[in-house]
Design an enzyme around this catalytic site. Structure first.
Site, mmCIF file in Angstrom:
data_model
loop_
_atom_site.group_PDB
_atom_site.id
_atom_site.type_symbol
_atom_site.label_atom_id
_atom_site.label_comp_id
_atom_site.label_asym_id
_atom_site.label_seq_id
_atom_site.Cartn_x
_atom_site.Cartn_y
_atom_site.Cartn_z
ATOM 1 N N ASN A 10 24.975 58.208 28.024
ATOM 2 C CA ASN A 10 26.370 58.143 27.572
ATOM 3 C C ASN A 10 27.282 58.794 28.613
ATOM 4 O O ASN A 10 26.972 59.861 29.138
ATOM 5 C CB ASN A 10 26.471 58.919 26.243
ATOM 6 N N ASP A 20 38.916 56.498 21.580
ATOM 7 C CA ASP A 20 40.260 56.865 21.118
ATOM 8 C C ASP A 20 41.247 56.399 22.178
ATOM 9 O O ASP A 20 40.900 56.283 23.357
ATOM 10 C CB ASP A 20 40.417 58.340 20.738
ATOM 11 N N GLU A 66 26.965 62.438 30.371
ATOM 12 C CA GLU A 66 27.896 62.818 31.453
ATOM 13 C C GLU A 66 27.204 63.458 32.654
ATOM 14 O O GLU A 66 27.620 64.511 33.127
ATOM 15 C CB GLU A 66 28.983 63.750 30.891
ATOM 16 N N GLU A 86 32.852 56.772 21.787
ATOM 17 C CA GLU A 86 33.818 57.854 21.500
ATOM 18 C C GLU A 86 35.243 57.336 21.607
ATOM 19 O O GLU A 86 36.130 58.016 22.135
ATOM 20 C CB GLU A 86 33.611 59.026 22.478
ATOM 21 N N HIS A 89 37.490 56.881 26.156
ATOM 22 C CA HIS A 89 38.671 57.714 25.876
ATOM 23 C C HIS A 89 39.813 57.190 26.753
ATOM 24 O O HIS A 89 39.800 57.389 27.971
ATOM 25 C CB HIS A 89 38.385 59.181 26.230
HETATM 26 O O1 G3I Z 1 32.462 76.656 17.464
HETATM 27 C C1 G3I Z 1 33.633 77.403 17.827
HETATM 28 C C2 G3I Z 1 34.083 78.228 16.690
HETATM 29 O O2 G3I Z 1 33.098 79.181 16.401
HETATM 30 C C3 G3I Z 1 35.417 78.897 17.046
HETATM 31 O O3 G3I Z 1 35.908 79.565 15.942
HETATM 32 C C4 G3I Z 1 36.435 77.844 17.494
HETATM 33 C C5 G3I Z 1 37.739 78.464 17.943
HETATM 34 O O4 G3I Z 1 38.419 77.614 18.821
HETATM 35 O O5 G3I Z 1 35.892 77.133 18.564
HETATM 36 C C6 G3I Z 1 34.710 76.436 18.207
HETATM 37 O O6 G3I Z 1 34.246 75.693 19.273
HETATM 38 C C7 G3I Z 1 34.993 74.512 19.584
HETATM 39 C C8 G3I Z 1 34.136 73.297 19.300
HETATM 40 O O7 G3I Z 1 34.808 72.152 19.739
HETATM 41 C C9 G3I Z 1 33.801 73.153 17.824
HETATM 42 O O8 G3I Z 1 34.984 73.012 17.078
HETATM 43 C C10 G3I Z 1 35.348 74.584 21.040
HETATM 44 O O9 G3I Z 1 36.282 75.650 21.251
HETATM 45 C C11 G3I Z 1 35.938 73.279 21.499
HETATM 46 O O10 G3I Z 1 36.074 73.304 22.909
HETATM 47 C C12 G3I Z 1 35.029 72.160 21.133
HETATM 48 O O11 G3I Z 1 35.619 70.946 21.568
HETATM 49 C C13 G3I Z 1 34.796 69.805 21.539
HETATM 50 C C14 G3I Z 1 34.542 69.319 22.952
HETATM 51 O O12 G3I Z 1 33.765 68.138 22.904
HETATM 52 C C15 G3I Z 1 33.803 70.361 23.779
HETATM 53 O O13 G3I Z 1 33.446 69.843 25.011
HETATM 54 C C16 G3I Z 1 35.507 68.733 20.748
HETATM 55 O O14 G3I Z 1 35.606 69.132 19.382
HETATM 56 C C17 G3I Z 1 34.748 67.416 20.833
HETATM 57 O O15 G3I Z 1 35.518 66.387 20.283
HETATM 58 C C18 G3I Z 1 34.466 67.088 22.294
HETATM 59 O O16 G3I Z 1 33.708 65.906 22.351
HETATM 60 C C19 G3I Z 1 33.393 65.422 23.648
HETATM 61 C C20 G3I Z 1 32.031 64.775 23.547
HETATM 62 O O17 G3I Z 1 31.089 65.652 23.011
HETATM 63 C C21 G3I Z 1 31.576 64.259 24.906
HETATM 64 N N1 G3I Z 1 32.576 63.389 25.516
HETATM 65 C C22 G3I Z 1 33.935 63.948 25.571
HETATM 66 C C23 G3I Z 1 34.378 64.381 24.193
HETATM 67 C C24 G3I Z 1 35.820 64.836 24.203
HETATM 68 O O18 G3I Z 1 35.988 65.969 24.986
#
Ligand code: G3I
Length: 305
Positions: free
Chosen positions: A170, A237, A127, A235, A206
């Site tokens: 990517n 969906d 990105e 990715e 997405h």
């Molecule tokens: O790790 C913390 C954890 O310690 C805490 O307890 C919890 C409480 O909310 O948060 C956890 O972090 C979260 C993390 O996912 C792990 O679960 C973040 O808040 C959350 O924002 C994060 O979201 C991820 C997101 O990327 C962040 O940018 C999504 O799961 C993940 O599916 C998403 O994936 C991205 C790709 O990497 C790149 N392309 C877009 C895609 C969708 O957004």
């Protein structure tokens, strides 16, 4: 073949899912993963904040669990991701240019060496381009302090760290022909012309009602493939439900199958209940791991039954 993975294998492709280590103890999750998928991408566990939250202290535990699981089941692994503006620890953004360059290269090298021989393809840079019509790079610590050359440097460092791994760029909103994908296309073309190591381009895919599967999806994948790189749907969906969602999923699979260098498809999660989209039902299995119409459409498009 009766599963997504085996049907894709019969077509010379993988079919993968984004996986979270925290769910590997849930039987429905694991049995669905093991039965249906031939590739995994750690959803968050290989990101910079997960593996190097503090400088030069690397924590691979959660990512290792996913990689071990994949290896024990004969699944391939996509590494996601080495250099990205998001999920980046604060200490990285605080560095000056020379220090940032050294930290970036050290991060890439350490993570890739740790997984040497275990990761088929890496999202080396994720990105890096802006949305909209400008075609410009996105502001990030890397871009702002190192300039456009950070992407090339990351790929060269990655090639040296694990010469056998496929190195991908990517991004999202690059699935159809548009100013953002044109900018990525120009970069890949330039890299190929100058011998900068790049093997593949990932199209996140997405999709939702505001951003549906583009009508020129296949043509866009093909024009990148024609530059001499593999393309992967990384990715996937699709928001929605029922027949409309199923049709859209089938169209995506057909687009990949029509491009010989489209080497695999990854959906961004196993089940709707753990999707990053907090509302909605964008995946192939519902919250009870029941196959949705979208699943049937994907399997049919892959030639399975
Ligand atoms: O790790 C913390 C954890 O310690 C805490 O307890 C919890 C409480 O909310 O948060 C956890 O972090 C979260 C993390 O996912 C792990 O679960 C973040 O808040 C959350 O924002 C994060 O979201 C991820 C997101 O990327 C962040 O940018 C999504 O799961 C993940 O599916 C998403 O994936 C991205 C790709 O990497 C790149 N392309 C877009 C895609 C969708 O957004």
């Amino acid at each position: 073949a009766g599963t997504l993975g085996s049907a894709a294998t019969a077509k010379g492709r993988y079919f993968g899912a984004a996986v979270s280590a925290q769910y590997l103890g849930e039987s429905g999750y694991v049995s669905t993963l093991n039965r249906e998928f031939s590739s995994v991408t750690p959803e968050n566990e290989m990101k910079w904040d997960a593996v190097e939250a503090n400088r030069n202290t690397f924590t691979f535990g959660s990512a290792d669990r996913i990689v071990s699981h994949a290896q024990s089941r004969g699944m391939s692994v996509r590494g996601h991701t080495l250099v990205w503006h998001s999920q980046l620890p604060g200490w990285v953004a605080g560095l000056g240019a020379a220090d940032l360059r050294s930290a970036m290269n050290h991060h890439i090298t350490t993570v890739m060496r740790h997984y040497k021989g275990k990761v088929l393809a890496w999202d080396v840079v994720n990105e890096a381009f802006q949305d909209g019509g400008s075609g410009a790079r996105r502001s990030s610590p890397f871009q702002d302090k190192l300039g456009n050359g950070f992407i090339e440097e990351a790929f060269r460092t990655a090639r040296a760290a694990d010469p056998a791994a496929k190195l991908c760029y990517n991004d999202y909103n690059t699935d159809g022909v548009n100013p953002k994908s044109n900018a990525v296309y120009a970069m890949v073309k330039d890299f190929k012309a100058r011998g900068v190591p790049i093997d593949c381009v990932g199209f996140q895919s997405h999709f939702n009602s505001a951003s549906p599967v583009p009508s020129d999806y296949r043509a866009n994948l093909q024009r990148f493939a024609d530059l001499g790189v593999d393309v992967q749907i990384t990715e996937l969906d699709i928001e929605g439900s029922g027949g409309a969602q199923a049709t859209a999923y089938g169209n995506v699979v057909n687009a990949c199958l029509a491009v010989s260098r489209c080497t695999g498809i990854t959906v961004w999660g196993v089940t709707d209940k753990y999707s990053w989209r907090s509302s909605g039902t964008p995946l192939l299995f519902d919250g009870n791991y029941t196959k949705k119409p979208a699943y049937d459409a994907v399997l049919a498009a892959l030639g399975g039954s």
